[in-house]
Every structure is written in structure tokens, then in C-alpha cells.
Enzyme design. Structure first.
Site, PDB file in Angstrom:
ATOM      1  N   ARG A  47       0.629  -1.287   0.017  1.00 40.91           N
ATOM      2  CA  ARG A  47      -0.116   0.012  -0.114  1.00 40.91           C
ATOM      3  C   ARG A  47       1.000   1.407   0.062  1.00 40.91           C
ATOM      4  NH1 ARG A  47       2.444   2.363   3.424  1.00 40.91           N
ATOM      5  NH2 ARG A  47       2.182   2.606   5.587  1.00 40.91           N
ATOM      6  N   ARG A  60       2.718  14.403  13.535  1.00 42.40           N
ATOM      7  CA  ARG A  60       3.148  13.741  14.818  1.00 42.40           C
ATOM      8  C   ARG A  60       4.621  13.722  14.583  1.00 42.40           C
ATOM      9  NH1 ARG A  60      -0.649   9.855  13.308  1.00 42.40           N
ATOM     10  NH2 ARG A  60       1.056   8.339  12.702  1.00 42.40           N
ATOM     11  N   GLU A 141       8.990   0.711   3.482  1.00 46.31           N
ATOM     12  CA  GLU A 141       9.179  -0.196   4.743  1.00 46.31           C
ATOM     13  C   GLU A 141       8.682  -1.569   4.341  1.00 46.31           C
ATOM     14  OE1 GLU A 141       7.723   0.413   9.143  1.00 46.31           O
ATOM     15  OE2 GLU A 141       6.197  -0.103   7.930  1.00 46.31           O
TER      16      GLU A 141
HETATM   17  P1  0O2 Z   1      -0.111   2.132   8.834  1.00 45.23           P
HETATM   18  O1  0O2 Z   1      -1.537   2.416   8.514  1.00 45.23           O
HETATM   19  O2  0O2 Z   1       0.108   0.658   9.255  1.00 45.23           O
HETATM   20  O3  0O2 Z   1       0.549   2.401   7.667  1.00 45.23           O
HETATM   21  P2  0O2 Z   1       9.893   1.355  12.938  1.00 45.23           P
HETATM   22  O4  0O2 Z   1      10.808   0.082  13.535  1.00 45.23           O
HETATM   23  O5  0O2 Z   1      10.279   2.550  12.795  1.00 45.23           O
HETATM   24  O6  0O2 Z   1       9.334   0.814  11.459  1.00 45.23           O
HETATM   25  P3  0O2 Z   1       8.286   1.969  14.652  1.00 45.23           P
HETATM   26  O7  0O2 Z   1       9.112   2.696  15.361  1.00 45.23           O
HETATM   27  O8  0O2 Z   1       6.658   1.557  15.604  1.00 45.23           O
HETATM   28  O9  0O2 Z   1       8.460   1.217  13.746  1.00 45.23           O
HETATM   29  O10 0O2 Z   1       7.464   3.233  13.995  1.00 45.23           O
HETATM   30  P4  0O2 Z   1       6.017   3.615  13.570  1.00 45.23           P
HETATM   31  O11 0O2 Z   1       6.284   4.666  12.465  1.00 45.23           O
HETATM   32  O12 0O2 Z   1       5.139   3.985  14.730  1.00 45.23           O
HETATM   33  O13 0O2 Z   1       5.417   2.310  13.133  1.00 45.23           O
HETATM   34  C1  0O2 Z   1       5.425   1.726  11.903  1.00 45.23           C
HETATM   35  C2  0O2 Z   1       4.427   0.741  11.393  1.00 45.23           C
HETATM   36  O14 0O2 Z   1       4.545  -0.327  12.317  1.00 45.23           O
HETATM   37  C3  0O2 Z   1       2.918   1.212  11.832  1.00 45.23           C
HETATM   38  O15 0O2 Z   1       2.483   1.969  10.889  1.00 45.23           O
HETATM   39  C4  0O2 Z   1       2.234  -0.035  12.150  1.00 45.23           C
HETATM   40  O16 0O2 Z   1       1.860  -0.583  10.664  1.00 45.23           O
HETATM   41  C5  0O2 Z   1       3.231  -0.941  12.614  1.00 45.23           C
HETATM   42  N1  0O2 Z   1       3.210  -0.786  14.060  1.00 45.23           N
HETATM   43  C6  0O2 Z   1       4.236  -0.311  14.897  1.00 45.23           C
HETATM   44  N2  0O2 Z   1       3.859  -0.593  16.261  1.00 45.23           N
HETATM   45  C7  0O2 Z   1       2.537  -1.262  16.220  1.00 45.23           C
HETATM   46  C8  0O2 Z   1       1.924  -1.717  17.180  1.00 45.23           C
HETATM   47  O17 0O2 Z   1       1.988  -1.524  18.305  1.00 45.23           O
HETATM   48  N3  0O2 Z   1       0.596  -2.023  16.884  1.00 45.23           N
HETATM   49  C9  0O2 Z   1       0.153  -2.396  15.436  1.00 45.23           C
HETATM   50  N4  0O2 Z   1      -0.753  -3.053  15.170  1.00 45.23           N
HETATM   51  N5  0O2 Z   1       1.040  -1.915  14.674  1.00 45.23           N
HETATM   52  C10 0O2 Z   1       2.089  -1.275  14.828  1.00 45.23           C
HETATM   53  P5  0O2 Z   1       1.494   3.202  11.016  1.00 45.23           P
HETATM   54  O18 0O2 Z   1       1.930   4.596  11.210  1.00 45.23           O
HETATM   55  O19 0O2 Z   1       0.749   2.781  12.266  1.00 45.23           O
HETATM   56  O20 0O2 Z   1       0.061   3.169   9.775  1.00 45.23           O
END
Ligand code: 0O2
Length: 218
Positions: A47, A60, A141
Site C-alpha cells: 500500500r 506527529r 518499509e
Molecule cells: P499504517 O496504517 O500501518 O501504515 P519502525 O521500527 O520505525 O518501523 P515504529 O518505531 O513503531 O517502527 O514506527 P511507527 O512509524 O510507529 O510504526 C510503523 C508501522 O509499524 C505502523 O504503521 C504499524 O503498521 C506498525 N506498528 C508499529 N507498532 C505497532 C503496534 O504496536 N501495533 C500495531 N498494530 N502496529 C504497529 P502506522 O503508522 O501505524 O500506519
């Protein structure tokens, strides 16, 4: 806030990147299938972040819009699901060996889960996209996880949306218990991995033998 004049133009390389990566990763899976070998890749979903989601995340992260191409690593997102936990590590090494990808960041939330219970392996990298203006390195990613981890993460993600990141304590506790159950399920599935693989091989051979003219010893 800096204005992006043409979002379509900005997002096009990310669209092309995820489409190409999907095709290539599914190509790897097809190669395993062709050889009747278990594929570490079960499914590939891609996506590109929506414009609203990019803008929200830039707020953020306190990024100006002219910084997001450099600093927002998940505008192009790939999610690979695997059958077994060990497959995750096979996929990671497979990706690291590719000449069209340069990995710049990795986080192993499989061995070291997040406090929330979230488990997944994250890699960030540059994909060499061939464009009409030459090769362009596009950040993407990839999240690699088992199907069990994916069910948990999908449910938790949608609850976070519902509760706007304020999940009540009682539900959070249940999610942690569910994450433990998911971990145990993955463990058990890994333990019977060899039996499953054998059954898969038998099934494939049986299917192939149904084709007229198939020679099992070929
Ligand atoms: P969407 O809708 O999934 O695109 P990183 O090691 O930097 O990749 P980090 O530090 O957690 O990970 O960064 P970020 O930007 O908070 O998280 C990146 C993505 O990882 C999120 O995308 C989620 O898809 C997934 N993710 C990270 N932590 C969690 C969690 O605790 N629960 C769930 N369900 N997913 C998680 P986004 O930005 O949420 O959006």
C-alpha cells in the site's frame, strides 16, 4: 506547512515501487512453488500511505512536507506474511541479498516484541526504481510477520483507530493475553512444522500425479 504542488507526481514513484516489489516477491514465491519447496513468503500486500495519513504522520513527527521524502520511511509499505516464525528470518536474509534493494534500518520486534505485544520484523530500505529520468532510490518499509502475528496486529490497529490511541486498560490487558496466545500458537505450529511440510509435499505429489503423463521420478 510547505505545500506539495502535485501529490500524484510525488506519490507516483512510491506506487511504482510497491507494484514492482509485489511482482518480484510473488515471483520468488512462484519459484519455490515450481520447485515444490516450501516458500517462506506466504502472501504479499502493498500500500501507499494516503495523503491524509502522510499529513497526520508528518504532524506527529514534526516534519515539514519537504522533509517527508527523506524522513518518512513508510510512505511505500510492503507486508509479507509467513507460515512459520523461522520463515521471517529467511525472508530477511533473502531481502538483504538483493541487488535492487539497500537496507538502511532494521528492527526485530519478533524476538523483542513491543510493550503493546506487537510482533513483526521491520526493514527500511531504498528500492532502485528505473524511471525515465534514470535510477531513483525510493524509500520503503517492509513488515514481515506470521499470519498469527498479522491477525493480532490487524485487530490491535483497528482498535487503536476506534479508541483513537486510548485503548481502555481492560482491553489492553486482553490484547496482551491475546499476544501471548498468538506467540504460543506460533511456537506450536513451528514444532509441527516438519509434519506440515511433509503433508504439503504429499499433497503436491498427489495433485501432480493426477495430471496425465506425470512421471514422479522425473
Ligand atoms: P499504517 O496504517 O500501518 O501504515 P519502525 O521500527 O520505525 O518501523 P515504529 O518505531 O513503531 O517502527 O514506527 P511507527 O512509524 O510507529 O510504526 C510503523 C508501522 O509499524 C505502523 O504503521 C504499524 O503498521 C506498525 N506498528 C508499529 N507498532 C505497532 C503496534 O504496536 N501495533 C500495531 N498494530 N502496529 C504497529 P502506522 O503508522 O501505524 O500506519
Amino acid at each position: 506547512m510547505v505545500y506539495i504542488h502535485n501529490w500524484d507526481e510525488f506519490l507516483q514513484p512510491y506506487e511504482l515501487t510497491v507494484q514492482e516489489l509485489k511482482l518480484k516477491l510473488e515471483g520468488i514465491r512462484a519459484q519455490y512453488w515450481k520447485k515444490n519447496i516450501h516458500s517462506p513468503i506466504e502472501s504479499v500486500r502493498v500500500r501507499v500511505k494516503t495523503i491524509n495519513s502522510i499529513i497526520d504522520k508528518s504532524k506527529r513527527m514534526e516534519l515539514r512536507l519537504d522533509e517527508i521524502g527523506e524522513k518518512m520511511h513508510d510512505i511505500a509499505g510492503v507486508r509479507i506474511t509467513c507460515q512459520f516464525v523461522e520463515d521471517i528470518y529467511s525472508v530477511v536474509s533473502l531481502l538483504k541479498k538483493r541487488s535492487d534493494i539497500e537496507i538502511v534500518y532494521e528492527r526485530d520486534y519478533v524476538t523483542y516484541p513491543k510493550e503493546s505485544g506487537y510482533r513483526s520484523y521491520h526493514l527500511h530500505g531504498y528500492y532502485n526504481l528505473e524511471t525515465i529520468d534514470g535510477t531513483r532510490k525510493v524509500l520503503f518499509e517492509v513488515q514481515i510477520r506470521t499470519m498469527t502475528m498479522n491477525v493480532w496486529a490487524t485487530v490491535e490497529h483497528s482498535l487503536n483507530y476506534k479508541y483513537e490511541d486510548e485503548i481502555p486498560e481492560a482491553i489492553r490487558d486482553k490484547l496482551i493475553k491475546a499476544a501471548e496466545a498468538a506467540f504460543n500458537l506460533d511456537e506450536q505450529i513451528s514444532q509441527i512444522r516438519n509434519e506440515i511440510r511433509e503433508a504439503q509435499q504429499q499433497f503436491i505429489l498427489k495433485k501432480l500425479s493426477q495430471f496425465k503423463g506425470y512421471d514422479e521420478n522425473r
